[in-house]
Design an enzyme around this catalytic site. Structure first.
Site, PDB file in Angstrom:
ATOM      1  N   TYR A 114       0.853  -1.196   0.000  1.00  0.00           N
ATOM      2  CA  TYR A 114       0.000   0.000   0.000  1.00  0.00           C
ATOM      3  C   TYR A 114       0.881   1.236   0.000  1.00  0.00           C
ATOM      4  CZ  TYR A 114      -5.006  -0.142  -0.023  1.00  0.00           C
ATOM      5  OH  TYR A 114      -6.298  -0.189  -0.444  1.00  0.00           O
ATOM      6  N   LYS A 159      -2.139   1.193 -24.887  1.00  0.00           N
ATOM      7  CA  LYS A 159      -2.580   1.106 -26.286  1.00  0.00           C
ATOM      8  C   LYS A 159      -1.341   1.291 -27.178  1.00  0.00           C
ATOM      9  CE  LYS A 159      -6.890   3.404 -24.891  1.00  0.00           C
ATOM     10  NZ  LYS A 159      -7.919   2.448 -24.585  1.00  0.00           N
ATOM     11  N   ASP A 185      -6.945  14.155 -24.170  1.00  0.00           N
ATOM     12  CA  ASP A 185      -6.910  12.727 -23.832  1.00  0.00           C
ATOM     13  C   ASP A 185      -6.233  12.018 -25.009  1.00  0.00           C
ATOM     14  OD1 ASP A 185      -7.375  10.070 -23.441  1.00  0.00           O
ATOM     15  OD2 ASP A 185      -9.519  10.267 -23.022  1.00  0.00           O
ATOM     16  N   THR A 207      -3.734   6.558 -21.584  1.00  0.00           N
ATOM     17  CA  THR A 207      -3.549   5.194 -21.089  1.00  0.00           C
ATOM     18  C   THR A 207      -2.116   4.812 -21.447  1.00  0.00           C
ATOM     19  OG1 THR A 207      -4.330   4.296 -23.190  1.00  0.00           O
ATOM     20  CG2 THR A 207      -5.948   4.466 -21.421  1.00  0.00           C
ATOM     21  N   GLU A 255      -0.545   4.870  -0.427  1.00  0.00           N
ATOM     22  CA  GLU A 255      -1.322   6.098  -0.660  1.00  0.00           C
ATOM     23  C   GLU A 255      -0.455   7.318  -0.381  1.00  0.00           C
ATOM     24  OE1 GLU A 255      -4.908   5.901   1.614  1.00  0.00           O
ATOM     25  OE2 GLU A 255      -5.764   4.365   0.332  1.00  0.00           O
ATOM     26  N   ARG A 295      -1.500  -2.174 -18.635  1.00  0.00           N
ATOM     27  CA  ARG A 295      -2.791  -1.488 -18.544  1.00  0.00           C
ATOM     28  C   ARG A 295      -2.700  -0.435 -17.452  1.00  0.00           C
ATOM     29  NH1 ARG A 295      -5.983  -4.059 -21.613  1.00  0.00           N
ATOM     30  NH2 ARG A 295      -7.540  -2.480 -21.239  1.00  0.00           N
TER      31      ARG A 295
HETATM   32  N1  PLP Z   1      -9.769   7.673 -23.153  1.00  0.00           N
HETATM   33  C1  PLP Z   1      -9.782   7.213 -24.401  1.00  0.00           C
HETATM   34  C2  PLP Z   1      -9.641   8.187 -25.550  1.00  0.00           C
HETATM   35  C3  PLP Z   1      -9.946   5.845 -24.655  1.00  0.00           C
HETATM   36  O1  PLP Z   1      -9.995   5.394 -25.911  1.00  0.00           O
HETATM   37  C4  PLP Z   1     -10.077   4.970 -23.547  1.00  0.00           C
HETATM   38  C5  PLP Z   1     -10.258   3.517 -23.716  1.00  0.00           C
HETATM   39  O2  PLP Z   1     -10.749   2.975 -24.597  1.00  0.00           O
HETATM   40  C6  PLP Z   1     -10.072   5.508 -22.257  1.00  0.00           C
HETATM   41  C7  PLP Z   1      -9.906   6.858 -22.098  1.00  0.00           C
HETATM   42  C8  PLP Z   1     -10.294   4.640 -21.054  1.00  0.00           C
HETATM   43  O3  PLP Z   1      -9.227   3.823 -20.777  1.00  0.00           O
HETATM   44  P1  PLP Z   1      -9.384   2.606 -19.742  1.00  0.00           P
HETATM   45  O4  PLP Z   1     -10.085   1.529 -20.459  1.00  0.00           O
HETATM   46  O5  PLP Z   1      -7.969   2.287 -19.368  1.00  0.00           O
HETATM   47  O6  PLP Z   1     -10.151   3.135 -18.573  1.00  0.00           O
END
Ligand code: PLP
Length: 480
Positions: free
Chosen positions: A66, A275, A243, A272, A68, A281
């Site tokens: 842990y 990908k 994002d 993320t 935090e 992950r």
């Molecule tokens: N943001 C975008 C643009 C995504 O394509 C995705 C996943 O498909 C996410 C956020 C969410 O990611 P996670 O599945 O790791 O929560």
């Protein structure tokens, strides 16, 4: 077999025999998953194959700790090694992306976005509000003050790309928390070209005056000019949040540079790590200095204990992404997407936006007389793993859809190049041309059932196997 692949084979074989002694069905499923991933054409745009180093890093005792808090400032004792891990992950992320600040704790992309939303609310709404009332933190507020502040926090506006134009559900889609906690509006794409129209985004932003403008996508096959998005955000006083979950690998690999690199333009960039970035992950946040202290409070703001074993794997993956070979990989991902798109176009298929300049190809399957659901299922029968996806203003809605999304990151990791992706296009078109929509039990038209022509699945499997055998997944890894 090289020395390293012999070691990896032995490590995984022994690990699986330990798992087998406790729950053999999990060991069996794990073996089967490797076999399945090895023998199918993985074209899901959000998936990849992490390296053995990244995978092995996740399976350690860091999972048991842990931690935090933040580096050097934990709510638990004994976090000295987690501090090393988290500091390294953040350092690699800052160096790789040229960001002033990086936060490696979010467990996933959704967590990263939630953390970013609350950090922006803390920075833009709560901070100034507390200052106005001379309070150091929310604990000093009376119940009545707190009630007013809650109203302020809960009445903010978010503008993001609509789901059917390629946005993500965390960008203000009503069923997601982002669509419930904010007043939300969405921008789409040009009805003719299906491309992002910055004048439309600007007009929406002027009218709606959002606190947060989000740029980024899950299914838009084109690049974004982030300098323009920042200009729009500045004009209306919005925080620009990008994002880059999907295309982080192309940013890391310097395929997206200048105005196409979001990091210098966004106040906060989320991503993320699993990908196109090819890590474990997880999620990651990059921020400009002014947002660093709010993002750093991700725990306890939104997050609980960080996944230290995954942060360790993020550090390994980010170190890999800093190598020159990752740039070659990222460029190949984009080149392969072009080969796939051209392969579809020369065979008469219709693509959303008419092509691609990132890692995504979005095929409109209506010209084959199919829904996305039927196409996705028929392709899966033939060993081609994709996912159905809406197209702009989709007549079949978000469940059945009219599109199928393809991505090149995973097969590029296996070593596929131009010829293989052209062949993939040929196989996909062959499957779809030989798929007929089925009917419902009552005899009406069905959006889900389908009939795949005789022999199509077999010939596709055979042609795929030839390519997959030439480009093995985890070459040299043999389980005993
Ligand atoms: N943001 C975008 C643009 C995504 O394509 C995705 C996943 O498909 C996410 C956020 C969410 O990611 P996670 O599945 O790791 O929560």
């Amino acid at each position: 077999m090289t020395d390293q692949s012999a070691l990896i084979s032995s490590a995984y074989s022994q690990a699986l025999s330990v798992i087998e002694s406790v729950e053999p069905r999990i060991a069996e499923a794990t073996r089967k998953e490797l076999a399945d991933q090895r023998s199918s054409l993985k074209l899901i745009a959000s998936e990849n194959y992490a390296s053995p180093a990244v995978l092995l890093t996740m399976g350690t005792w860091f999972s048991d700790k842990y931690a935090e808090g933040t580096v050097g400032h934990r709510f638990y004792a004994g976090c000295q090694n987690v501090d090393t891990v988290e500091a390294l992950a953040a350092e690699h992320a800052r160096e790789l992306f040229g960001a002033p600040y990086a936060y490696a704790q979010p467990h996933s992309g959704i967590d990263a976005n939630l953390t970013a939303f609350w950090s922006i609310l803390a920075h833009r709404v709560e901070g100034p509000w507390l200052e106005k009332f001379g309070a150091k933190n929310v604990n000093e507020l009376t119940e009545a003050d707190w009630e007013t502040l809650r109203g302020e926090l809960g009445n903010q506006r978010l503008l993001g790309m609509s789901l059917d134009a390629g946005g993500h559900l965390t960008h203000g889609f009503r069923p997601n928390i982002s669509g419930k906690m904010f007043y939300q509006q969405q921008y789409g794409t040009d009805p003719e070209t299906q491309l992002l129209d910055y004048d439309l985004v600007r007009a929406k932003a002027r009218e709606f005056q959002p606190l947060i403008l989000i740029a980024g996508y899950s299914a838009y096959p084109r690049r974004i000019n982030f300098a323009k998005m920042r200009e729009i955000a500045d004009e209306v006083g919005a925080t620009l949040m990008v994002d880059m979950a999907h295309f982080a690998g192309l940013v890391a690999g310097k395929v997206f540079t200048g105005d196409e690199d979001p990091v210098p333009f966004a106040h906060i960039t989320t991503t993320t790590t699993h990908k196109s970035l090819r890590g474990p992950r997880g999620g990651l946040i990059l921020a400009q200095e002014e947002y660093a202290s709010s993002v750093d409070r991700g725990c306890p703001l939104v997050l609980g204990g960080p996944l230290s074993h995954v942060m360790a794997a993020k550090a390994v993956a980010l170190a890999e992404a800093r190598q020159d070979s990752f740039r070659t990989y990222a460029q190949q991902v984009a080149d392969n997407a072009k080969s796939l798109a051209d392969g579809f176009l020369t065979r008469g298929a219709k693509l959303v936006t008419g092509g691609t300049d990132n890692h995504i190809v979005l095929l409109d399957v209506t010209s084959f007389g199919l829904t996305g659901r039927q196409a996705e299922s028929a392709l899966l029968d033939a060993g081609v793993v994709t996912n159905r996806n809406s197209v702009p203003n989709d007549p079949n809605g978000a469940w059945y859809t009219s599109g199928v999304r393809f991505g090149t990151p995973a097969l590029t990791t296996r070593g596929f190049g131009h010829d293989e992706f052209d062949k993939v296009a040929e196989l996909v078109v062959d499957v779809l041309k030989n798929t007929r929509p089925g009917s419902t039990k009552a005899g009406g038209a069905s959006k889900a059932t389908y009939e795949l022509g005789d022999g199509v699945a077999d010939r596709t499997h055979a042609a795929s196997a030839e390519m997959l055998d030439k480009h093995p997944l985890y070459p040299g890894l043999e389980l005993t």
